[in-house]
Design a protein around this motif. Structure first.
Motif, PDB file in Angstrom:
ATOM      1  N   PRO A   1       0.815  -1.221   0.000  1.00 22.51           N
ATOM      2  CA  PRO A   1       0.000   0.000   0.000  1.00 22.51           C
ATOM      3  C   PRO A   1       0.850   1.273   0.000  1.00 22.51           C
ATOM      4  N   GLU A   2       0.503   2.202  -0.873  1.00 21.60           N
ATOM      5  CA  GLU A   2       1.284   3.417  -1.065  1.00 21.60           C
ATOM      6  C   GLU A   2       1.314   4.286   0.181  1.00 21.60           C
ATOM      7  N   GLN A   3       0.296   4.180   1.062  1.00 18.04           N
ATOM      8  CA  GLN A   3       0.275   5.067   2.229  1.00 18.04           C
ATOM      9  C   GLN A   3       1.278   4.647   3.305  1.00 18.04           C
ATOM     10  N   LEU A   4       1.905   3.481   3.144  1.00 22.60           N
ATOM     11  CA  LEU A   4       2.883   3.035   4.125  1.00 22.60           C
ATOM     12  C   LEU A   4       4.268   3.553   3.765  1.00 22.60           C
ATOM     13  N   GLN A   5       4.914   4.217   4.722  1.00 24.72           N
ATOM     14  CA  GLN A   5       6.239   4.761   4.458  1.00 24.72           C
ATOM     15  C   GLN A   5       7.260   3.674   4.172  1.00 24.72           C
ATOM     16  N   VAL A   6       7.117   2.496   4.782  1.00 27.43           N
ATOM     17  CA  VAL A   6       8.070   1.406   4.533  1.00 27.43           C
ATOM     18  C   VAL A   6       8.048   0.992   3.071  1.00 27.43           C
ATOM     19  N   VAL A   7       6.872   1.012   2.457  1.00 30.87           N
ATOM     20  CA  VAL A   7       6.766   0.659   1.046  1.00 30.87           C
ATOM     21  C   VAL A   7       7.542   1.658   0.195  1.00 30.87           C
ATOM     22  N   ARG A   8       7.368   2.932   0.488  1.00 34.99           N
ATOM     23  CA  ARG A   8       8.088   3.963  -0.262  1.00 34.99           C
ATOM     24  C   ARG A   8       9.592   3.843  -0.071  1.00 34.99           C
ATOM     25  N   GLU A   9      10.023   3.605   1.162  1.00 32.76           N
ATOM     26  CA  GLU A   9      11.458   3.485   1.419  1.00 32.76           C
ATOM     27  C   GLU A   9      12.063   2.342   0.618  1.00 32.76           C
ATOM     28  N   ARG A  10      11.409   1.187   0.641  1.00 36.00           N
ATOM     29  CA  ARG A  10      11.972   0.025  -0.051  1.00 36.00           C
ATOM     30  C   ARG A  10      11.912   0.199  -1.566  1.00 36.00           C
ATOM     31  N   ARG A  11      10.792   0.704  -2.072  1.00 36.40           N
ATOM     32  CA  ARG A  11      10.677   0.893  -3.511  1.00 36.40           C
ATOM     33  C   ARG A  11      11.669   1.937  -4.004  1.00 36.40           C
ATOM     34  N   GLU A  12      11.734   3.080  -3.330  1.00 32.02           N
ATOM     35  CA  GLU A  12      12.627   4.146  -3.761  1.00 32.02           C
ATOM     36  C   GLU A  12      14.090   3.740  -3.620  1.00 32.02           C
TER      37      GLU A  12
END
Length: 344
Positions: free
Chosen positions: A197-208
């Motif tokens: 889910p995009e609203q999770l900061q962990v997802v953004r950190e790992r993807r980015e």
């Protein structure tokens, strides 16, 4: 005329440039020692803001129980189960009781649980789970945690910084970047990233982190999925459907932002007749125990999840003002059978 709200402990901490926990130690009679320089900064900020300590809070602080509250996003998720296991093991060693609440990915649910736990006068609160991008909800959670700090409790979050108190912070970006470099060195140039889910900061950190380390000539497909085994399975079906529409052109490597998702994705690819890693390499993140027993076993970025729980409980109970406010947890790339060089 609008009545001015009295200064809060968080206001004093912000004005003094210290954490709420440090301000609480100075103003609420904590036995934890704070340097003379920091103490004076806090007291000066308190005088300037006309902060009045809550006497009732100070009494409660001295009557704090030996209970630690642990808030988890999903107690059935192996990621959080491993962290909880570490907290419980360390709590047993220290003769501390732990109350566990399952909050889901919802800061407001965390707030409701904190309100219900207030009567237990917990000695500490551990919030385990990725922070979200809902700034208003995160602010409400931060205010409730600041209130608990003012009542004498210690607060520790496991995840991203941003909440009051201490934080146990996994190196998500760095771990994902190391995985991207590993797959690139194997020769991969066509990637898919299956993200939660995009609203999770962990997802953004790992993807980015993963994307930042890919070469400029990389081809990248993105698939959004729920942070679950079924979400990963649906992502795998989406990749197969996309390949059929594109003449069978699958990516040669797939990065899945959690191992739980990766288990479902691998099942979908196998059901679709895709061989791992001969046709598609798959890699995950976390190193939950089950991925070692998959066929083939999963290449992943390992986090010491049990140890993270141990460190979170230690950070919640340690009586040392010099203890760091942020503990960074390093990752380790574990190469297993699910990744290989792409076929020509």
């Amino acid at each position: 005329m609008e009545r001015k709200q009295p200064a809060r402990l968080a206001d004093v901490a912000r004005a003094a440039g210290v954490s709420v926990a440090t301000a609480s130690r100075v103003l609420n009679g904590s036995p934890h020692r704070v340097s003379d320089q920091l103490s004076e900064r806090v007291r000066e900020a308190a005088r300037r803001l006309r902060y009045a300590p809550n006497v009732g809070a100070q009494v409660l602080a001295r009557a704090t129980s030996q209970t630690v509250a642990l808030l988890l996003h999903d107690v059935t998720d192996p990621y959080f189960g491993q962290i909880a296991g570490g907290v419980l093991a360390e709590a047993a060693r220290r003769n501390v009781r732990v109350l566990i609440a399952d909050t889901g990915i919802d800061p407001d649910s965390e707030v409701q649980h904190l309100d219900s736990l207030r009567g237990y006068r917990p000695r500490a609160v551990i919030v385990a789970g990725s922070r979200t991008t809902d700034d208003a909800a995160e602010q409400r959670l931060a205010e409730h945690l600041s209130d608990l700090l003012e009542l004498g409790a210690t607060v520790v979050s496991v995840g991203q910084p941003g909440l009051p108190g201490r934080v146990v912070r996994p190196a998500n970006r760095e771990g994902a970047a190391a995985l991207a470099r590993f797959l690139t060195e194997l020769g991969h140039r066509r990637f898919a990233v299956v993200a939660g889910p995009e609203q999770l900061q962990v997802v953004r950190e790992r993807r980015e982190g993963f994307l930042s380390a890919l070469p400029e000539d990389a081809e990248i497909a993105h698939v959004a999925a729920e942070f679950s085994r079924d979400g990963g399975y649906q992502a795998g079906r989406a990749l197969l459907d996309g390949a059929r529409q594109d003449g069978g052109n699958l990516p040669t490597a797939v990065f899945v932002t959690s191992d739980v998702q990766a288990t479902g994705l691998c099942t979908a690819l196998r059901e679709g007749g895709v061989s791992i890693p001969e046709q598609v390499s798959v890699a995950g993140f976390d190193d939950i125990p089950i991925v070692r027993d998959l066929t083939p076993s999963l290449t992943t970025v390992a986090l010491p999840l049990h140890d993270m729980g141990v460190k979170a409980l230690e950070a919640a109970l340690v009586e040392d003002a010099d203890y760091p406010d942020e503990l960074k947890i390093d990752t380790e790339l574990i190469e297993r059978a699910s990744t290989a060089r792409p076929r020509p």
